[in-house]
Design a protein around this motif. Structure first.
Motif, short mmCIF file in Angstrom:
data_model
loop_
_atom_site.label_atom_id
_atom_site.label_comp_id
_atom_site.label_asym_id
_atom_site.label_seq_id
_atom_site.Cartn_x
_atom_site.Cartn_y
_atom_site.Cartn_z
N ARG A 41 0.84 -1.21 0.00
CA ARG A 41 0.00 0.00 0.00
C ARG A 41 0.87 1.26 0.00
O ARG A 41 0.59 2.22 -0.72
N THR A 91 -8.98 2.88 -7.80
CA THR A 91 -8.48 2.25 -9.01
C THR A 91 -7.16 1.57 -8.71
O THR A 91 -6.50 1.88 -7.72
N PHE A 92 -6.79 0.66 -9.57
CA PHE A 92 -5.56 -0.11 -9.36
C PHE A 92 -4.49 0.32 -10.35
O PHE A 92 -3.35 0.50 -9.99
N PHE A 130 -5.54 -3.46 -1.08
CA PHE A 130 -5.94 -2.30 -1.86
C PHE A 130 -6.91 -1.41 -1.10
O PHE A 130 -7.67 -0.66 -1.70
N ARG A 189 -8.21 2.40 -2.09
CA ARG A 189 -7.92 2.71 -3.50
C ARG A 189 -9.16 2.50 -4.33
O ARG A 189 -9.80 1.47 -4.25
#
Length: 101
Positions: free
Chosen positions: A46, A78-79, A73, A76
């Motif tokens: 992260r 979006t990745f 994630f 978040r």
């Protein structure tokens, strides 16, 4: 602050204890023209994603029954990565992602 340990064969480990940004800066300085590999758990990933320093990410997934775990994630929306390779064995799955764009 950091500590360096030289292993038999010449491998050097640098332990930096004043945060991700300091550790990454030290790694880049030490690596010179070579790439930097970051290894760690969900918190480390992260922090690296937040610092926008990852070009390629490999997740090694091994099923473990836990009461709760860290969400890699978390927070978040979006990745920004796409899977480029998936390897599997009876006990684990390995997914390699690359940054999109």
């Amino acid at each position: 602050p950091h500590e360096s340990i030289v292993m038999e064969g010449g491998t050097v480990f640098h332990f930096v204890t004043d945060g991700f940004d300091a550790a990454y800066a030290r790694a880049v300085e030490t690596a010179g023209d070579l790439g930097v590999d970051i290894a760690g758990g969900a918190s480390t990933v992260r922090q690296a994603l937040e610092a926008d320093v990852i070009d390629e990410l490999t997740l090694d997934i091994a099923p473990v029954l836990l009461g709760s775990g860290e969400r890699i994630f978390e927070g978040r929306e979006t990745f920004g990565f796409e899977p480029v390779e998936v390897l599997h064995s009876p006990l684990a799955t390995h997914i390699r992602y690359r940054r999109v764009g």
